[in-house]
Design a protein around this motif. Structure first.
Motif, PDB file in Angstrom:
ATOM      1  N   LYS A  85       1.261   3.368   3.174  1.00 36.21           N
ATOM      2  CA  LYS A  85       1.303   4.632   3.953  1.00 36.21           C
ATOM      3  C   LYS A  85       0.077   5.332   3.547  1.00 36.21           C
ATOM      4  N   MET A  86      -0.185   5.473   2.288  1.00 36.34           N
ATOM      5  CA  MET A  86      -1.270   6.020   1.644  1.00 36.34           C
ATOM      6  C   MET A  86      -2.556   5.558   1.916  1.00 36.34           C
TER       7      MET A  86
ATOM      8  N   LYS B 140      -2.850   3.728   4.918  1.00 35.44           N
ATOM      9  CA  LYS B 140      -3.114   4.255   6.151  1.00 35.44           C
ATOM     10  C   LYS B 140      -4.005   5.450   6.650  1.00 35.44           C
ATOM     11  N   GLU B 141      -3.248   6.437   5.697  1.00 35.72           N
ATOM     12  CA  GLU B 141      -3.874   7.735   5.807  1.00 35.72           C
ATOM     13  C   GLU B 141      -5.279   8.012   5.298  1.00 35.72           C
ATOM     14  N   LEU B 142      -5.734   7.011   4.368  1.00 36.00           N
ATOM     15  CA  LEU B 142      -7.176   7.213   3.927  1.00 36.00           C
ATOM     16  C   LEU B 142      -8.207   6.360   4.499  1.00 36.00           C
TER      17      LEU B 142
ATOM     18  N   LYS C 242      -9.569   7.129   7.656  1.00 36.37           N
ATOM     19  CA  LYS C 242     -10.469   8.012   7.912  1.00 36.37           C
ATOM     20  C   LYS C 242     -11.381   8.338   7.065  1.00 36.37           C
TER      21      LYS C 242
ATOM     22  N   THR D 278      -6.374   3.415  -1.820  1.00 37.06           N
ATOM     23  CA  THR D 278      -5.538   4.062  -2.919  1.00 37.06           C
ATOM     24  C   THR D 278      -6.146   3.845  -4.253  1.00 37.06           C
TER      25      THR D 278
ATOM     26  N   ILE E 223      -7.732  15.194   0.448  1.00 39.73           N
ATOM     27  CA  ILE E 223      -6.655  14.114   0.239  1.00 39.73           C
ATOM     28  C   ILE E 223      -5.896  14.666  -0.704  1.00 39.73           C
TER      29      ILE E 223
ATOM     30  N   ILE F  56      -2.972  15.016   1.727  1.00 38.33           N
ATOM     31  CA  ILE F  56      -2.252  13.961   2.264  1.00 38.33           C
ATOM     32  C   ILE F  56      -1.558  13.190   1.203  1.00 38.33           C
TER      33      ILE F  56
ATOM     34  N   LYS G  62       1.781  14.776   0.923  1.00 38.03           N
ATOM     35  CA  LYS G  62       2.303  14.686   2.386  1.00 38.03           C
ATOM     36  C   LYS G  62       3.254  13.181   2.020  1.00 38.03           C
ATOM     37  N   VAL G  63       2.537  12.337   1.664  1.00 38.06           N
ATOM     38  CA  VAL G  63       3.103  11.100   1.510  1.00 38.06           C
ATOM     39  C   VAL G  63       4.338  11.124   0.386  1.00 38.06           C
TER      40      VAL G  63
ATOM     41  N   GLU H  23       7.426  12.547   1.676  1.00 35.70           N
ATOM     42  CA  GLU H  23       8.104  11.760   2.382  1.00 35.70           C
ATOM     43  C   GLU H  23       8.680  10.833   1.901  1.00 35.70           C
TER      44      GLU H  23
END
Length: 142
Positions: free
Chosen positions: A21-22, A24-26, A28, A33, A104, A107, A110-111, A114
């Protein structure tokens, strides 16, 4: 005992899901990680050597070196020869690295939220301290 009851299995699966998940968020930011961990550490500790980074992140020197090289090529960190040991580089964040930290962090928060959804604050504290104890129990430095 079934595989779903083995602590290592549960930790591994949960770790992979959080990392996936992290990562995927990183995307951009063109970071992983592992690279994020180095940037975050440097935002807290300022200037560190490759050996110090590896030790603080509980990793090995070669892997830390590879991550640092990638971050250097992406302009997130600078490398300077150390004043005490001219063979060792001191690693620090560039402006690009410092700017990325704030975004970040949001982000990562947020992860984390979740991942911990539905777990009470008290249980979250117990989980964190329990994981710290597992790490301490199995640490090579012990």
């Amino acid at each position: 005992m079934e595989i779903q009851d083995v602590l290592g299995y549960l930790l591994g699966v949960s770790s992979r899901f959080i990392k996936r998940k992290m990562d995927k968020e990183l995307l951009k930011y063109n970071l992983t990680t592992s690279q994020w961990a180095v940037i975050k550490l440097l935002s807290q500790e300022d200037c560190l050597t490759q050996v110090e980074i590896a030790q603080k992140l509980k990793g090995d020197k070669a892997t830390a070196g590879s991550i640092i090289l990638n971050l250097y090529e992406k302009k997130f960190v600078d490398k300077m020869l150390g004043q005490n040991d001219r063979r060792a580089y001191v690693i620090s964040l560039t402006k690009k690295g410092r700017d990325a930290v704030e975004e970040i962090n949001l982000i990562a928060d947020k992860v984390t939220r979740e991942a911990l959804e539905g777990i009470s604050e008290g249980d979250q504290k117990i989980l964190k301290s329990s994981l710290e104890k597992v790490i301490s129990n199995l640490s090579e430095a012990r």
